[in-house]
Design a protein around this motif. Structure first.
Motif, PDB file in Angstrom:
ATOM      1  N   GLY A   1      59.315  29.582   7.457  1.00  0.00           N
ATOM      2  CA  GLY A   1      59.973  28.893   6.368  1.00  0.00           C
ATOM      3  C   GLY A   1      60.379  29.833   5.246  1.00  0.00           C
TER       4      GLY A   1
ATOM      5  N   LYS B   1      66.149  33.851   1.578  1.00  0.00           N
ATOM      6  CA  LYS B   1      66.282  33.486   2.997  1.00  0.00           C
ATOM      7  C   LYS B   1      67.044  34.514   3.827  1.00  0.00           C
TER       8      LYS B   1
ATOM      9  N   HIS C   1      67.029  35.548   8.097  1.00  0.00           N
ATOM     10  CA  HIS C   1      66.672  34.466   9.019  1.00  0.00           C
ATOM     11  C   HIS C   1      67.629  34.487  10.214  1.00  0.00           C
TER      12      HIS C   1
ATOM     13  N   CYS D   1      67.419  23.975  10.895  1.00  0.00           N
ATOM     14  CA  CYS D   1      68.166  24.276   9.670  1.00  0.00           C
ATOM     15  C   CYS D   1      69.596  23.724   9.737  1.00  0.00           C
ATOM     16  N   ASN D   2      69.825  22.835  10.730  1.00  0.00           N
ATOM     17  CA  ASN D   2      71.133  22.191  10.919  1.00  0.00           C
ATOM     18  C   ASN D   2      72.240  23.172  11.283  1.00  0.00           C
TER      19      ASN D   2
ATOM     20  N   HIS E   1      68.610  31.719  13.003  1.00  0.00           N
ATOM     21  CA  HIS E   1      69.462  30.559  12.714  1.00  0.00           C
ATOM     22  C   HIS E   1      70.942  30.931  12.635  1.00  0.00           C
TER      23      HIS E   1
ATOM     24  N   PHE F   1      60.470  25.698   1.729  1.00  0.00           N
ATOM     25  CA  PHE F   1      61.350  24.964   2.638  1.00  0.00           C
ATOM     26  C   PHE F   1      60.954  25.266   4.070  1.00  0.00           C
TER      27      PHE F   1
ATOM     28  N   SER G   1      72.210  27.799  17.552  1.00  0.00           N
ATOM     29  CA  SER G   1      71.669  29.054  17.006  1.00  0.00           C
ATOM     30  C   SER G   1      70.883  29.831  18.063  1.00  0.00           C
TER      31      SER G   1
END
Length: 325
Positions: A69, A154, A157, A172-173, A160, A80, A177
């Motif tokens: 996260g 972030k 990452h 993470c929408n 993603h 998050f 990914s």
């Protein structure tokens, strides 16, 4: 004795290591928890911290924790983390751990990269990418000697990053990914319900299952394509791959060596046995698997000497940060 305690909270287990300020390992712990039981991961972390203090005879001088996260701006919690570890967000660990000082919290992949830079595979390097393959796919990058954090923290990452714009959404929408392509969290969908874990997928690959081979090769291709893209953007000296899935690739390595007529004799560590079984390794290598350097059976034939004399080449896979350091 002054020591530090580093705790890594994963998707289904907690790992911890107690070290001296110069990095000498004093103790290690690895405990699973039930993901369906809310906040059981907190109890597991607290128990490991208590066990460490009992085993080493004193409380740790400092405790640090890594978790999946996005870490908060003040570095004391995860701000998050959608879809997993309910109750983790905004949890400040000083209270459950009964600490008067601050317990710093950092993203797990960023912590892994910092560890590699300190004592592991990235020691002495200034431009490095790290990917952790497990329940999800974590990522971190160091650019010109500085950990890449970005405006909100972030940056890095990498799991993603979209590879298929029409693919399913990750936590993470992000569509299609890297995490969707190779993370253990999507093995059910990728395998059309046939495999519950990546381990089961690899077992089917070993047996020549056509569908399993197709799923696995597609996953590896996605990983290769992603790494190629990352190197074009960040131009690293090294790309480090770690995490639970990395151990499964050793089975593929054994299989490929045997296909080429190479005799493979395997020594399976206790850590490796957490991911692959001696039976799987023995079936692929077509030879005995050693799990104890000085077993009573093997020592009747001076087994530890035979291992060193009969090998033409030694391969350590995957090479952990502990081993490299």
């Amino acid at each position: 004795m002054k020591f530090l305690l580093g705790i890594d909270l994963g998707g289904s287990s907690v790992k911890a290591v107690a070290v001296t300020p110069d990095g000498t390992t004093l103790a290690k712990f690895n405990e699973s928890f039930h993901t369906a039981r809310r906040l059981q991961f907190v109890d597991t972390v607290v128990e490991i911290a208590s066990r460490t203090a009992r085993q080493l005879g004193s409380e740790p001088a400092r405790i640090g924790l890594s978790a999946p996260g996005l870490a908060s701006q003040d570095g004391q919690s995860i701000a998050f983390m959608p879809g997993r570890l309910d109750g983790l967000v905004d949890l400040r660990w000083a209270k459950p751990l009964n600490r008067e000082d601050i317990v710093p919290v950092v993203n797990d992949a960023q912590a892994a990269l910092l560890g590699e830079v300190w004592l592991g595979a990235a020691r002495g390097l200034t431009n490095v990418i790290l990917l952790t393959l497990g329940t999800g796919v974590g990522g971190a990058a160091m650019v010109d000697g500085r950990l890449l954090r970005g405006h909100t923290g972030k940056a890095g990452h990498l799991g993603h990053v979209t590879l298929d714009m029409d693919g399913p959404l990750d936590v993470c929408n992000m569509p299609g990914s890297l995490e969707v392509q190779i993370g253990n969290c999507t093995i059910g969908e990728r395998g059309k319900g046939r495999f519950a874990t990546t381990h089961e997928l690899i077992e089917a690959v070993r047996k020549g299952d056509v569908q399993a081979v197709e799923v696995w090769h597609r996953s590896l291709k996605a990983l290769a394509v992603a790494i190629g893209g990352f190197t074009n953007v960040l131009d690293p000296e090294a790309v480090i791959i770690g995490g639970g899935i990395a151990a499964y690739k050793c089975l593929e390595l054994i299989r490929r060596l045997r296909e080429r007529g190479v005799g493979v004799r395997c020594v399976l560590t206790r850590g490796g046995a957490q991911f692959v079984t001696p039976l799987s390794v023995a079936a692929l290598s077509e030879d005995k698997v050693y799990t104890d350097l000085f077993s009573l059976t093997d020592e009747s034939e001076m087994g530890h000497i035979r291992l060193s004399r009969e090998a033409d080449l030694l391969v350590v896979a995957p090479a952990s940060a502990d081993f490299i350091a």
